[in-house]
Design an enzyme around this catalytic site. Structure first.
Site, short mmCIF file in Angstrom:
data_model
loop_
_atom_site.label_atom_id
_atom_site.label_comp_id
_atom_site.label_asym_id
_atom_site.label_seq_id
_atom_site.Cartn_x
_atom_site.Cartn_y
_atom_site.Cartn_z
N HIS A 167 0.85 -1.17 0.16
CA HIS A 167 -0.08 0.05 0.03
C HIS A 167 0.87 1.06 0.11
CE1 HIS A 167 -3.55 1.96 1.87
NE2 HIS A 167 -3.18 2.95 1.21
N HIS A 211 1.42 4.84 -2.43
CA HIS A 211 0.95 5.76 -3.54
C HIS A 211 2.32 6.45 -3.81
CE1 HIS A 211 -3.35 5.56 -2.24
NE2 HIS A 211 -2.90 5.35 -1.18
N HIS A 234 -9.61 0.91 -1.29
CA HIS A 234 -9.63 1.61 0.00
C HIS A 234 -10.84 1.70 0.78
CE1 HIS A 234 -5.67 3.43 -1.37
NE2 HIS A 234 -5.66 4.15 -0.23
N GLU A 256 -11.20 3.26 6.19
CA GLU A 256 -10.34 4.28 6.69
C GLU A 256 -10.85 5.46 7.37
OE1 GLU A 256 -8.17 6.37 3.56
OE2 GLU A 256 -6.13 7.16 4.95
N ASP A 312 1.71 3.80 2.84
CA ASP A 312 1.03 4.92 2.40
C ASP A 312 1.44 5.87 1.48
OD1 ASP A 312 -2.04 5.46 1.53
OD2 ASP A 312 -2.69 5.91 3.62
N ASP A 313 1.71 7.08 2.02
CA ASP A 313 2.23 8.45 1.81
C ASP A 313 3.42 8.81 2.57
OD1 ASP A 313 0.13 8.81 -0.77
OD2 ASP A 313 -0.92 8.55 1.35
N1 HPA Z 1 -6.50 7.29 1.21
C1 HPA Z 1 -7.28 7.73 0.27
N2 HPA Z 1 -6.79 8.09 -0.81
C2 HPA Z 1 -5.33 8.47 -0.77
C3 HPA Z 1 -4.62 8.04 0.24
C4 HPA Z 1 -5.18 7.60 1.49
O1 HPA Z 1 -4.79 7.25 2.54
N3 HPA Z 1 -3.43 8.27 -0.12
C5 HPA Z 1 -3.36 8.83 -1.10
N4 HPA Z 1 -4.91 8.88 -1.64
ZN ZN Z 2 -3.66 4.74 0.51
#
Ligand code: HPA
Ligand code: ZN
Length: 340
Positions: free
Chosen positions: A18, A20, A197, A200, A278-279
């Protein structure tokens, strides 16, 4: 943190499922690429950028994430972004990655799909050369229409041999997975893997939709599944992989405090949870920093950390032989440490 635990995490073979790519855009690289492209960015310094990374929810983050991505314009930019990520995680013991990209963020600005995909794929191939295998997942932005998603899917057609699956990201609340049912049906018919996703910020009901309406192969995040015992039983019975992102959850206020992170509860409930970043450029750490954060806050044992690493391979889209090989490498590593 205890040195022995930190070095155990550092050497643990692992996959990241996971991530991006646009979220691995470090401020230093953002300035370098902006300069190269003579593009404007709304910050004067790297320090100013980092100071802006204080988010109270997902949308706060997405606003800045989409703005920063506008700096990316050429095939070289997408290549350099991807290669920087691969080099960074090679140092974290990562052996395999399944990375997301958001083509609509770029095609909406007039950047051709081929520029984005071409640059990313070139770097992924170079990753093979330093020991990181990879798969690419095209994410649809759920705040856009299904029609827009279909137009993007059409542009992706010539590239489908190089794309393993499709995903669903962006603003979750108010955008249930079922909004893209037809698009996911089309992706499945094209032989692609499916992820979304869900759970969350959105409710457990969105996880049910991802499973029963989109028929996904993995759930990204999935935290809110724990609100629904019947859903937990279903996820455990199917050994559905959850790609959990601890530092992201903390920075986006999905959890108030790392000590309250649900990862340990997920493991105790028999769920196939994994640890991911994630990011990482926005949330303060790559995959090992995520492992370290939960290991410390939740007092995870080395055996639990090894299970998380093994889950990352078992939950990947690698073939069964490769999954077994990587899982055995985790076992061997843990056994050398006296954990098995
Ligand atoms: N959630 C939804 N969209 C996203 C995320 C995330 O954590 N990171 C980059 N786009
Ligand atoms: Zn994500």
């Amino acid at each position: 943190m205890d040195d022995s635990l930190a070095s155990f995490i550092a050497g643990l073979p692992k996959a990241e499922l996971h991530l991006h790519l646009e979220g691995s855009f470090e401020p230093e690289q953002m300035f370098a690429i902006a300069r190269r492209n003579k593009a404007d960015i709304p910050f004067k310094s790297v320090e100013e950028v980092r100071a802006a990374y204080r988010f109270s929810n997902l949308q706060d983050f997405l606003d800045i994430y989409y703005r920063a991505a506008e700096v990316l314009r050429t095939e070289e930019d997408f290549h350099d972004l991807t290669l920087a990520y691969l080099k960074r995680v090679a140092a974290d013991g990562v052996r395999h990655v399944e990375v997301f990209f958001d083509p609509q963020t770029h095609t909406a600005r007039g950047i051709p799909f081929a520029t984005v995909a071409g640059g990313i794929l070139k770097a992924l191939k170079e990753g093979d050369g330093f020991g990181i295998t990879s798969k690419l997942i095209l994410c649809f932005l759920r705040h856009l229409s299904e029609e827009d998603g279909f137009a993007t899917f059409k542009q992706a057609e010539p590239w489908l041999d190089h794309i393993a699956g499709v995903g669903l990201d962006s603003s979750e609340l108010g955008h249930p997975p079922s909004q893209l049912t037809h698009l996911f049906d089309a992706a499945r018919a094209a032989g692609l893997k499916l992820v979304a996703h869900a759970g969350e910020e959105g409710p457990a009901a969105y996880v049910w939709e991802a499973l029963d309406i989109l028929h996904v192969d993995r759930i990204d995040h999935g935290n809110r599944s724990l609100d629904d015992p019947r859903l937990v039983a279903r996820l455990a019975a199917e050994q559905m992989t959850l790609t959990v992102c601890p530092l992201s959850n903390f920075k986006l206020c999905v959890v108030k405090d790392m000590a309250q992170h649900p990862l340990k509860r997920m493991l105790d409930l028999g769920l196939r949870a994994t640890v991911n970043s994630d990011d990482p450029a926005y949330f303060g750490g790559y995959v090992n920093a995520n492992f370290a954060a939960v290991a410390e806050a939740l007092a995870l044992s080395k055996a639990e950390l090894a299970t998380l690493a093994k889950n990352s391979f078992l939950g990947s889209f690698l073939d069964e032989d490769a999954k077994a090989r990587h899982a055995a490498a985790v076992d061997t590593y843990a056994a050398q440490d006296g954990q098995l």
